[in-house]
Design an enzyme around this catalytic site. Structure first.
Site, PDB file in Angstrom:
ATOM      1  N   SER A 189       0.785  -1.236   0.000  1.00 50.52           N
ATOM      2  CA  SER A 189       0.000   0.000   0.000  1.00 50.52           C
ATOM      3  C   SER A 189       0.810   1.276   0.000  1.00 50.52           C
ATOM      4  CB  SER A 189      -0.907   0.021   1.215  1.00 50.52           C
ATOM      5  OG  SER A 189      -0.140   0.238   2.366  1.00 50.52           O
ATOM      6  N   HIS A 217      -5.294  -4.278   1.077  1.00 54.69           N
ATOM      7  CA  HIS A 217      -5.423  -3.141   0.151  1.00 54.69           C
ATOM      8  C   HIS A 217      -5.949  -3.570  -1.212  1.00 54.69           C
ATOM      9  CE1 HIS A 217      -3.737  -0.181   2.878  1.00 54.69           C
ATOM     10  NE2 HIS A 217      -2.994  -1.173   3.310  1.00 54.69           N
ATOM     11  N   THR A 245      -9.247  -6.802   5.363  1.00 57.94           N
ATOM     12  CA  THR A 245      -9.812  -5.869   6.337  1.00 57.94           C
ATOM     13  C   THR A 245     -11.237  -5.513   5.923  1.00 57.94           C
ATOM     14  OG1 THR A 245      -9.540  -3.739   7.445  1.00 57.94           O
ATOM     15  CG2 THR A 245      -8.984  -3.788   5.125  1.00 57.94           C
ATOM     16  N   LYS A 248     -11.344  -0.772   5.132  1.00 61.25           N
ATOM     17  CA  LYS A 248     -10.846   0.078   4.045  1.00 61.25           C
ATOM     18  C   LYS A 248     -11.891   0.084   2.913  1.00 61.25           C
ATOM     19  CE  LYS A 248      -6.133  -0.775   5.620  1.00 61.25           C
ATOM     20  NZ  LYS A 248      -5.876   0.374   6.490  1.00 61.25           N
TER      21      LYS A 248
END
Ligand SMILES: Cc1ncc(COP(=O)(O)O)c(C=O)c1O
Length: 404
Positions: A189, A217, A245, A248
């Site tokens: 990222s 990401h 995640t 994000k």
């Protein structure tokens, strides 16, 4: 021991290196992303444009996500009320794990309170379960993976970033019978480059290693359904554990792993970071469910993000700004000095209403301090033009062109 003096010295060191972190106090304006209000200074909240959010697709403000969270809040209340084992296993959690397993074509998935925790808990537990395990870790892996590897207490070999030849050298040097795990990310990222997934999986096959892929990401943003680079490159079935995640591109909060049932069961049963903590609020989980479901069937946000990133990179390059090579949605601008990076970020905020945080060591190596822009589907051509003009003006003002 003079505790006060030691603490003061620790903070002073950061100031001296120009990497003392200042958090910018903002409120986003729902439905108007990337517009927000900034509370810095004394003139009351001032309008700003956010250029460094990891709410990459603005799903944190998507009407479906907001509606799902409101509904859950009114239906079941605020918190989960316990650990997954004791009172905190709600139907929302079960549904979301099913949705995430399906997203990655895996038998199961497991939720954690953040991506950081999912990496730390899974890697530390897995390597403890496998006696004599050796972890092969990309040198640019995220701090949460490094923490997990360290806490596992197992042997670690670090391979040069995305260098499969070096990885093979390290694999070949070990006992063929030793359990092995290769830990890496798909999208890195801070640079915006992508790992060679199939080449790494080929090595995993050859040396009988498990693979652990951080897609933090990439999930939501790559692949026809948002399954990440492993979906885009049709490599998901070759990866043992995919980690992601929910904070994000999915716009809310939380983390997860997806893998076969046995591995999920082992982590569920042994990982302290999963077991001994209150589970995610069902309100958050409901929001994530809506985001994941939406992004499985809508590519509009992904396409908008890619178009915005391509446009901003082109504008920066045309303006002669030192945009770093990135094959992803991340647009890093090299500064190479922590004090200058902070100064540019301060001027952008104070004079142009542009919010972009400087990125310093240890997030990136010293001497490669940068500004990291994350354009998304809601950043307009006009915003990009204003940003580019502002940067050109600042670059000239600080005599940065001569330095480049
Ligand atoms: C590569 C990588 N993995 C994991 C994480 C942690 O994810 P979370 O923010 O959900 O804790 C981050 C956070 O920035 C990250 O960049």
């Amino acid at each position: 021991m003079d505790y006060q003096r030691v603490f003061t010295q620790a903070i002073d060191r950061l100031h001296a290196e120009g990497r003392y972190r200042v958090f910018i106090d903002i409120l986003r304006n729902k439905g108007m992303f990337p517009n927000a209000r900034c509370f810095a200074g004394h003139n009351g909240p001032k309008p700003i444009t956010v250029w460094c959010s990891n709410d990459y697709l603005a799903m944190g403000q998507h009407p479906k996500v907001i509606a799902a969270m409101e509904e859950a809040l009114h239906d079941v209340g605020a918190g989960s009320g316990g650990t997954r084992n004791i009172g905190g296993n709600t139907h929302y959690h079960v549904d979301l794990e099913g949705e995430l397993a399906d997203l990655h074509g895996k038998e199961g998935a497991l939720l954690f309170t953040s991506g950081y925790v999912s990496n730390e808990a899974t890697l530390s537990t897995l390597a403890k379960i496998l006696p004599g395990c050796i972890i092969f870790s990309d040198e640019l892996n995220h701090a949460s993976m490094i923490a997990g590897i360290r806490n596992s207490g197992c042997e670690k070999r670090v391979f040069r970033h995305n260098d499969v030849e070096h990885l093979e050298e390290l694999l070949a040097a070990e006992d063929p019978e030793a359990p092995k795990l290769i830990a890496f990310e798909s999208v890195y990222s801070m640079d915006g480059d992508i790992a060679p997934l199939h080449a790494i999986c080929d090595l995993a096959d050859k040396y009988n290693a498990l693979t652990y892929l951080d897609e933090v990401h990439a999930v939501g943003m790559y692949g026809p359904r948002g399954g990440g680079i492993s979906e885009r490159d049709e490599a998901a079935s070759r990866i043992t554990i995919i980690e992601g995640t929910l904070g994000k591109a999915f716009g809310v909060m939380g983390g997860y792993i997806a893998a076969d049932k046995m591995i999920i069961d082992v982590i569920r049963s042994y990982a302290p970071g999963f077991i001994f903590t209150t589970s995610l609020s069902p309100v958050l989980v409901a929001g994530v469910l809506a985001a994941v479901r939406h992004l499985k069937s809508s590519s509009e946000e992904r396409d908008g993000q890619q178009a915005a990133a391509a446009r901003l990179k082109a504008m920066f390059a045309e303006a002669g700004l030192p945009v770093m090579r990135s094959v992803t949605h991340i647009v890093p601008l090299m500064v190479g000095d922590p004090v200058k990076a902070k100064r540019i970020s301060d001027i952008l905020l104070a004079e142009y209403g542009v919010y972009v945080q400087p990125i310093n060591y240890p997030t990136v190596p010293r001497g490669t301090e940068r500004l990291r822009f994350t354009p998304g589907p809601a950043h307009s051509e006009e915003m990009m033009r204003e940003l580019t003009d502002a940067l050109v003006e600042i670059w000239d003002r600080l005599d940065m062109r001569a330095a480049a």
